[in-house]
Scaffold this motif. Sequence first.
Motif, PDB file in Angstrom:
ATOM      1  N   THR A 190       0.864  -1.180  -0.148  1.00 45.92           N
ATOM      2  CA  THR A 190       0.010  -0.059  -0.019  1.00 45.92           C
ATOM      3  C   THR A 190       0.875   1.347  -0.104  1.00 45.92           C
ATOM      4  O   THR A 190       2.023   1.159   0.344  1.00 45.92           O
ATOM      5  N   GLN A 191       0.410   2.552  -0.471  1.00 42.52           N
ATOM      6  CA  GLN A 191       1.034   3.581  -0.487  1.00 42.52           C
ATOM      7  C   GLN A 191       1.484   3.976   1.076  1.00 42.52           C
ATOM      8  O   GLN A 191       2.425   4.658   1.244  1.00 42.52           O
ATOM      9  N   GLY A 245       5.323   2.984  -5.934  1.00 37.87           N
ATOM     10  CA  GLY A 245       5.223   4.408  -5.266  1.00 37.87           C
ATOM     11  C   GLY A 245       4.514   5.466  -5.911  1.00 37.87           C
ATOM     12  O   GLY A 245       4.905   5.419  -7.031  1.00 37.87           O
ATOM     13  N   ARG A 246       3.549   6.404  -5.353  1.00 35.99           N
ATOM     14  CA  ARG A 246       3.265   7.380  -6.239  1.00 35.99           C
ATOM     15  C   ARG A 246       3.140   8.588  -5.459  1.00 35.99           C
ATOM     16  O   ARG A 246       3.009   8.862  -4.460  1.00 35.99           O
TER      17      ARG A 246
END
Length: 246
Positions: A190-191, A245-246
């Motif tokens: 998850t982020q 990743g964002r």
Amino acid sequence: MLEHDRGVIEAVLPRTSDLSRRAAGSEPLRHTLVANVDQAVIVFAAAEPRADLFMLDRFLVAAVGGGLEPLLCVNKADLADPELLEARFAVYRQCGFRLASTSAVRGDGLAELREALTDRRSVICGPSGVGKSSLLNAIAPGLHLRTSEVGEVTHKGRHTTSAIALLPLPFGGWVADTPGLRQLSLLEVTQEHLAAAFPDVAAHLGRCRYSNCSHLGDPGCGLQAAVASGDLERRRLKSFLQMGGR
Ligand SMILES: Nc1nc2c(ncn2[C@@H]2O[C@H](COP(=O)(O)OP(=O)(O)OP(=O)(O)O)[C@@H](O)[C@H]2O)c(=O)[nH]1
Ligand SMILES: [Mg+2]
Ligand SMILES: [Zn+2]
């Protein structure tokens, strides 16, 4: 309830933490190395075998994502120049992770490792041949764990430890020695987990000109600007992006 070589499961406790990875190919997809321990001692070697920092980053994400407190351990400190080691691994300390430099043969950092394991439940993990079992033997000689030399040609471990067992430590606490992993494919990244494993990257998120910035060279990218100014390691950014990743 042990009768001869048979055991009985008396209760299945709720799972509070785990160290898991995506299994190769076959079902079930999740391979859980260990569950319900407090911390993950993530061991890499200074040399023989040389540390793959992208893999180290994946171990960090797996530990943080599984609810385990990471302790990074750079073993075989006797084989490397201390200044080069510090330069290579300092980013992890700057991120706020615990980082120990150890040598199972020379004794560096063993008191610190012992203290970190005292009265806790830990899993010791990392690639093969980095000295996980050797470190445990050094801090708890009674364990008599089998170890073997890294291949002279391959510079890789020989996958000496083959089964996982939770072992009692003579100074209090438990530790699970695990077989070295050749690969670590992650599940359910998850982020939030990525931000926790990459606080150095996360510090610069949200500053890009475009909200859908790829961070790969779009104009006005805050992450690329941080790399250019020397505030962020290019390699860590690459690792973060590789994991989605964002
Ligand atoms: N120079 C040096 N060699 C070490 C050190 N720690 C372990 N070794 C050597 O590295 C080799 C591998 O050690 P192991 O303890 O078997 O490694 P492992 O991580 O448990 O490997 P697997 O069980 O295969 O995952 C052995 O030959 C050890 O003697 C160290 O601090 N310095
Ligand atoms: Mg071993
Ligand atoms: Zn960007």
